[in-house]
Design an enzyme around this catalytic site. Structure first.
Site, PDB file in Angstrom:
ATOM      1  N   THR A 188      -1.021   5.491 -88.129  1.00  0.00           N
ATOM      2  CA  THR A 188      -0.620   4.165 -88.607  1.00  0.00           C
ATOM      3  C   THR A 188      -0.136   4.278 -90.046  1.00  0.00           C
ATOM      4  OG1 THR A 188      -2.115   3.049 -87.091  1.00  0.00           O
ATOM      5  CG2 THR A 188      -1.423   1.805 -89.041  1.00  0.00           C
ATOM      6  N   THR A 202      -8.021  11.142-102.965  1.00  0.00           N
ATOM      7  CA  THR A 202      -8.683  12.419-102.668  1.00  0.00           C
ATOM      8  C   THR A 202      -8.591  12.712-101.177  1.00  0.00           C
ATOM      9  OG1 THR A 202     -10.162  12.050-104.512  1.00  0.00           O
ATOM     10  CG2 THR A 202     -10.875  13.678-102.889  1.00  0.00           C
ATOM     11  N   CYS A 240      -2.310  -5.021 -74.251  1.00  0.00           N
ATOM     12  CA  CYS A 240      -2.738  -6.203 -73.517  1.00  0.00           C
ATOM     13  C   CYS A 240      -3.970  -6.833 -74.171  1.00  0.00           C
ATOM     14  CB  CYS A 240      -3.089  -5.750 -72.112  1.00  0.00           C
ATOM     15  SG  CYS A 240      -3.085  -7.001 -70.894  1.00  0.00           S
ATOM     16  N   HIS A 262      -6.893  12.133 -83.916  1.00  0.00           N
ATOM     17  CA  HIS A 262      -7.887  11.744 -82.903  1.00  0.00           C
ATOM     18  C   HIS A 262      -7.304  11.625 -81.493  1.00  0.00           C
ATOM     19  CE1 HIS A 262      -7.171   7.261 -82.435  1.00  0.00           C
ATOM     20  NE2 HIS A 262      -6.457   7.515 -83.506  1.00  0.00           N
ATOM     21  N   GLN A 322       1.909  10.644 -79.154  1.00  0.00           N
ATOM     22  CA  GLN A 322       1.496  10.895 -77.755  1.00  0.00           C
ATOM     23  C   GLN A 322       2.182  12.125 -77.168  1.00  0.00           C
ATOM     24  OE1 GLN A 322      -1.005   9.432 -76.378  1.00  0.00           O
ATOM     25  NE2 GLN A 322      -1.257   7.528 -77.528  1.00  0.00           N
TER      26      GLN A 322
HETATM   27  N1  PMP Z   1       1.668   5.693 -82.477  1.00  0.00           N
HETATM   28  C1  PMP Z   1       1.318   5.802 -81.193  1.00  0.00           C
HETATM   29  C2  PMP Z   1       2.361   6.070 -80.148  1.00  0.00           C
HETATM   30  C3  PMP Z   1      -0.025   5.663 -80.828  1.00  0.00           C
HETATM   31  O1  PMP Z   1      -0.374   5.760 -79.535  1.00  0.00           O
HETATM   32  C4  PMP Z   1      -0.985   5.396 -81.829  1.00  0.00           C
HETATM   33  C5  PMP Z   1      -2.451   5.197 -81.478  1.00  0.00           C
HETATM   34  N2  PMP Z   1      -2.681   4.209 -80.517  1.00  0.00           N
HETATM   35  C6  PMP Z   1      -0.568   5.295 -83.167  1.00  0.00           C
HETATM   36  C7  PMP Z   1       0.770   5.447 -83.442  1.00  0.00           C
HETATM   37  C8  PMP Z   1      -1.543   5.003 -84.282  1.00  0.00           C
HETATM   38  O2  PMP Z   1      -2.315   6.135 -84.534  1.00  0.00           O
HETATM   39  P1  PMP Z   1      -3.662   6.088 -85.412  1.00  0.00           P
HETATM   40  O3  PMP Z   1      -4.729   5.588 -84.500  1.00  0.00           O
HETATM   41  O4  PMP Z   1      -3.859   7.522 -85.841  1.00  0.00           O
HETATM   42  O5  PMP Z   1      -3.421   5.199 -86.569  1.00  0.00           O
END
Ligand code: PMP
Length: 378
Positions: A70, A237, A323, A201, A179
């Protein structure tokens, strides 16, 4: 427990957990400190940078750590707009991006940028032509994901970005590869993306770490200012334990992306063959989509009802990702999914640990849900 929500997050692998713990305990220095403890932490960070770079077949100098995708997507979109958007104000993107891309782009639209959102065609595919035909001299950036997080659709980025960078090198290309990373083999250079976003993650690493690849010569205006960490690109940091855990998880996987993809493909085929026999189930993902993500609708059983029914059997899926709060997915709408099916969508997403037994249990549970739950007329 059968965990089939790996597109939302993955269970960290043992090696990543051990690494995080070890760094927390033994290598807690601040990478900016000049003493030994600082140097050790800095070394940890640079080792991680080398590992992530190797997985993208890129120069470690091009890797900047973030708190996740994000942040990475916000940095990319806003940073590109700030650096290059004074005269060229057109942004080309798709109607199926993750909110961490679509929301900053909508914000830019509010302050005067022109935004073109390409929709999938009637077959649910984003066409190469539909991306490149929008390019003109006003275009500032093109931002497209490689694999969609709701149905696994693979976008023709390599071809589209390849052409764009050949013909219009001044246009900045950004790819949210969250993805796809460690799931579909690709090299940074093959994507022709100036900026690539990835997250820890989703690849068996801990939450709270991610990275952006920024090609040499591309100027991104930093969005978090302060102590100048990450060569000034991302002050604050560095979260060394999580970054080290991220790299450890990637190190475990990057030699066998194709082999694991093959396994996932076989699982998907197995699942599709079984699910094909069930009445009232519509698979919304294409056969040639990423095998890790399958979206489907079980007619008459609302997504949340199905999700909780499956949960009661120890099976974890997602109610179609966007959703949330009972809202229908705009992304699936853009994919031309029949309006009547949107309430009934569930998303299953595989990990490397998923087995055919897990799939059998899922299918059995879906059949039981169909037999026992009161169905909504649709
Ligand atoms: N882009 C895509 C295509 C995702 O699937 C996700 C996570 N749902 C994100 C961005 C955001 O990633 P993060 O959880 O590391 O902020």
């Amino acid at each position: 427990m059968i965990y089939l929500d790996n597109a939302a997050t993955t269970k960290p692998c043992k090696a990543a957990i051990s690494k995080v713990t070890a760094v927390l305990e033994d290598n807690f220095g601040n990478p900016s400190s000049l003493h030994n403890l600082g140097l050790n932490a800095e070394k940890e960070l640079n080792d991680a940078r080398r590992i992530i770079a190797a997985a993208l077949v890129a120069d470690p100098e091009c890797i900047y750590f973030t708190s996740g995708a994000t942040e990475g997507n916000n940095l990319a979109i806003n940073g590109i707009a700030e650096s290059y958007g004074r005269r060229r104000k057109k942004i080309i993107t798709t109607a199926i991006e993750h909110p961490s891309v679509s929301a900053p782009i909508s914000r830019l639209e509010e302050i005067g940028f022109e935004v073109v959102r390409i929709k999938p065609d009637c077959n649910g595919e984003i066409e190469y032509d539909s991306i490149v035909s929008e390019i003109d001299e006003k275009t500032l950036m093109v931002s497209c994901m490689l694999v969609n997080n709701e149905n696994g659709a693979i976008l023709p980025i390599k071809r589209a970005f390849g052409l764009i960078k050949r013909k219009y090198p001044e246009i900045i290309t950004h790819c949210d590869a969250v993805q796809a990373f460690m799931k579909i083999p690709f090299k940074a250079s093959q994507l022709s993306a100036d900026v690539i976003t990835i997250s820890s993650h989703k690849v068996y690493g801990p939450k709270g770490a991610g990275a952006v690849y920024i090609n040499k010569g591309v100027r991104i205006a930093p969005q978090i200012l302060g102590g100048g960490q990450e060569k000034g690109m991302r002050s604050g940091t560095e979260c060394v334990p999580m970054i080290a855990g991220f790299a450890k998880a990637v190190e475990q996987q990057h030699q066998n992306v194709s082999e694991r993809l093959n396994n996932a493909q076989q699982l998907k085929e197995y699942f599709l063959d079984v699910i094909d026999m069930l009445e009232g189930v519509t698979v919304l993902s294409h056969r040639d989509a990423s095998p890790y993500i399958i979206s489907l609708a079980v007619s008459g059983i609302k997504s949340e009802v199905m999700l909780h029914f499956l949960e009661s059997k120890g099976i974890y899926v997602s109610s179609g990702s966007a959703c949330s709060k009972g809202k229908k997915s705009e992304v699936l709408k853009a994919f031309n999914v029949n309006e009547r099916l949107l309430d009934f969508v569930i998303r299953i997403s595989f990990s490397d640990k998923t087995t055919t037994n897990d799939i059998d249990s899922l299918v059995e549970a879906i059949v039981e849900a169909q037999d026992t739950l009161q169905k909504v007329k649709y």
